[in-house]
Design a protein around this motif. Structure first.
Motif, PDB file in Angstrom:
ATOM      1  N   MET A 121       0.829  -1.200   0.000  1.00 47.13           N
ATOM      2  CA  MET A 121       0.000   0.000   0.000  1.00 47.13           C
ATOM      3  C   MET A 121       0.870   1.260   0.000  1.00 47.13           C
ATOM      4  O   MET A 121       0.531   2.259  -0.639  1.00 47.13           O
ATOM      5  CB  MET A 121      -0.908  -0.002   1.236  1.00 47.13           C
ATOM      6  CG  MET A 121      -1.925  -1.140   1.259  1.00 47.13           C
ATOM      7  SD  MET A 121      -3.052  -1.169  -0.160  1.00 47.13           S
ATOM      8  CE  MET A 121      -2.320  -2.506  -1.142  1.00 47.13           C
ATOM      9  N   ARG A 210      -3.830  -4.339  -5.948  1.00 46.07           N
ATOM     10  CA  ARG A 210      -4.252  -2.953  -5.651  1.00 46.07           C
ATOM     11  C   ARG A 210      -4.357  -2.129  -6.912  1.00 46.07           C
ATOM     12  O   ARG A 210      -5.294  -1.308  -7.060  1.00 46.07           O
ATOM     13  CB  ARG A 210      -3.240  -2.320  -4.685  1.00 46.07           C
ATOM     14  CG  ARG A 210      -3.520  -0.848  -4.368  1.00 46.07           C
ATOM     15  CD  ARG A 210      -4.850  -0.693  -3.669  1.00 46.07           C
ATOM     16  NE  ARG A 210      -5.175   0.708  -3.430  1.00 46.07           N
ATOM     17  CZ  ARG A 210      -5.797   1.479  -4.311  1.00 46.07           C
ATOM     18  NH1 ARG A 210      -6.173   0.996  -5.505  1.00 46.07           N
ATOM     19  NH2 ARG A 210      -6.084   2.745  -4.009  1.00 46.07           N
ATOM     20  N   ILE A 213      -7.645  -2.284  -8.938  1.00 41.21           N
ATOM     21  CA  ILE A 213      -8.865  -1.679  -8.402  1.00 41.21           C
ATOM     22  C   ILE A 213      -9.067  -0.317  -9.064  1.00 41.21           C
ATOM     23  O   ILE A 213      -8.157   0.517  -9.054  1.00 41.21           O
ATOM     24  CB  ILE A 213      -8.767  -1.521  -6.872  1.00 41.21           C
ATOM     25  CG1 ILE A 213      -8.601  -2.896  -6.218  1.00 41.21           C
ATOM     26  CG2 ILE A 213      -9.993  -0.817  -6.318  1.00 41.21           C
ATOM     27  CD1 ILE A 213      -8.391  -2.830  -4.713  1.00 41.21           C
ATOM     28  N   GLY A 218     -12.222   4.732  -5.173  1.00 45.31           N
ATOM     29  CA  GLY A 218     -11.641   5.520  -4.094  1.00 45.31           C
ATOM     30  C   GLY A 218     -12.084   6.973  -4.156  1.00 45.31           C
ATOM     31  O   GLY A 218     -12.340   7.600  -3.111  1.00 45.31           O
ATOM     32  N   PHE A 232      -9.463   2.285   2.779  1.00 44.55           N
ATOM     33  CA  PHE A 232      -8.745   1.010   2.792  1.00 44.55           C
ATOM     34  C   PHE A 232      -9.615  -0.085   3.393  1.00 44.55           C
ATOM     35  O   PHE A 232      -9.660  -1.213   2.867  1.00 44.55           O
ATOM     36  CB  PHE A 232      -7.450   1.155   3.595  1.00 44.55           C
ATOM     37  CG  PHE A 232      -6.718  -0.138   3.799  1.00 44.55           C
ATOM     38  CD1 PHE A 232      -5.977  -0.706   2.772  1.00 44.55           C
ATOM     39  CD2 PHE A 232      -6.784  -0.808   5.024  1.00 44.55           C
ATOM     40  CE1 PHE A 232      -5.310  -1.909   2.954  1.00 44.55           C
ATOM     41  CE2 PHE A 232      -6.123  -2.010   5.209  1.00 44.55           C
ATOM     42  CZ  PHE A 232      -5.382  -2.561   4.178  1.00 44.55           C
ATOM     43  N   THR A 236     -10.723  -0.917  -0.463  1.00 46.34           N
ATOM     44  CA  THR A 236      -9.536  -1.619  -0.952  1.00 46.34           C
ATOM     45  C   THR A 236      -9.456  -3.039  -0.425  1.00 46.34           C
ATOM     46  O   THR A 236      -9.249  -3.991  -1.193  1.00 46.34           O
ATOM     47  CB  THR A 236      -8.269  -0.842  -0.550  1.00 46.34           C
ATOM     48  OG1 THR A 236      -8.353   0.489  -1.059  1.00 46.34           O
ATOM     49  CG2 THR A 236      -7.031  -1.525  -1.102  1.00 46.34           C
TER      50      THR A 236
END
Length: 332
Positions: A121, A210, A213, A218, A232, A236
């Motif tokens: 991340m 990640r 996505i 987001g 998150f 996520t």
């Protein structure tokens, strides 16, 4: 004078050209046979290798595990039935292997995978030199286990090792230890080497998951007032579920079958305190020439891996596999 006979059409009219009759289409059975023959032709080389290199060794190991045999003198003939398995589950070394394997699994799930997720991340953010950091963290996974073992054998050496020298240079002589030579520290030392070696692989998995996505999710969550942590937690992390489940599966299977790194670092010592099932199997099967007992250990290790893999796929990865099958069916 006779009159010409009347006909339906003039005698000099040309006959219309005849069309060739179409060839009958092949039957459904013939098409099915051709498709099956094509599939078989492409699968046959891989299937032969799978049988020779996977199924045949499993069958041989299961057969020899029922004998007391040292691998010499022709085929095994000293039938002892399940005595090797009875001996195995009464052996403190093997039971210790199970406990140590469970410890490595727990430590991997609690420490290694969360660490890999956190770094993934972090490296997904815009920052200077992130490509270099990604390469730096992934590089240890490229090294072979043998090179890694030799490297950390020198780093963790009790006398001239880099670890003890650094501790001495910063005034922490009390923390110096014979890392790989003491039963109290060998497993944690081994696990630290495992983290250094394998967490980069899991980091790349999480990073790839990640980046798949969509950013719009987001941004929509941010517009609704969700901060970084809530994004998150609620966006996520759920969408990373398939990647995390694959990572957990690979980590557990790797811990069950761990061999080469342990063998190079400690050979299972001191006093069996770092042995795994694979190391014990190698010790008895090849070093002590107890092929029957070593084969029994290999069969149990295979069954543990098989039961876990089938159960994990059935109960944990069920939605992932069903989604993949549905998507493939829609694309056909």
């Amino acid at each position: 004078m006779t009159r010409p006979a009347l006909t339906d059409r003039p005698s000099d009219a040309a006959d219309p050209p005849r069309r060739a009759s179409p060839r009958p289409a092949p039957s459904a059975r013939r098409r099915r046979f051709r498709g099956l023959a094509t599939i078989t032709l492409f699968l046959l080389p891989g299937l032969v290798l799978f049988v020779l290199l996977v199924l045949a060794p499993i069958a041989v190991a299961a057969y020899t595990s029922l004998f007391k045999w040292n691998g010499l003198g022709g085929l095994p003939d000293n039938w002892i039935g399940l005595d090797n398995y009875t001996r195995m589950f009464a052996d403190e070394v093997f039971l210790g292997d199970l406990r140590r394997g469970a410890l490595l699994i727990v430590l991997s799930l609690v420490i290694q995978l969360p660490l890999a997720l956190a770094i993934a991340m972090l490296l997904n953010q815009k920052m200077r030199g992130r490509a270099f950091y990604r390469l730096l963290f992934f590089a240890p996974y490229v090294l072979s286990e043998v090179i890694t073992g030799v490297l950390f054998s020198m780093i963790l050496s009790p006398e001239a090792g880099l670890a003890n020298q650094i501790l001495g240079a910063i005034g922490l002589e009390s923390l110096q230890s014979s890392w790989l030579a003491e039963p109290d520290t060998v497993m944690m030392s081994l696990f630290l080497v495992m983290i250094w070696k394998y967490f980069g692989f899991h980091m790349i998995l999480y990073l790839a998951g990640r980046q798949s996505i969509p950013k719009e999710l987001g941004e929509a969550a941010s517009i609704d007032g969700a901060g970084p942590w809530k994004q998150f937690r609620y966006v996520t992390l759920p969408l990373l579920g398939p990647t995390i489940r694959i990572s957990v599966f690979l980590s557990i299977i790797g811990a069950i079958q761990l061999f080469d790194l342990v063998w190079v670092l400690t050979s299972g010592g001191p006093i069996h305190s770092s042995e795994t099932m694979a190391v014990t199997m190698f010790q008895f099967g090849f070093k002590r020439s107890q092929i029957g007992y070593g084969s029994a250990i290999s069969v149990v290790m295979f069954l543990i891996s098989l039961v876990f893999a089938l159960g994990y796929q059935r109960f944990v990865m069920r939605r992932d596999t069903q989604g993949a099958i549905t998507t493939m069916g829609d694309q056909r």
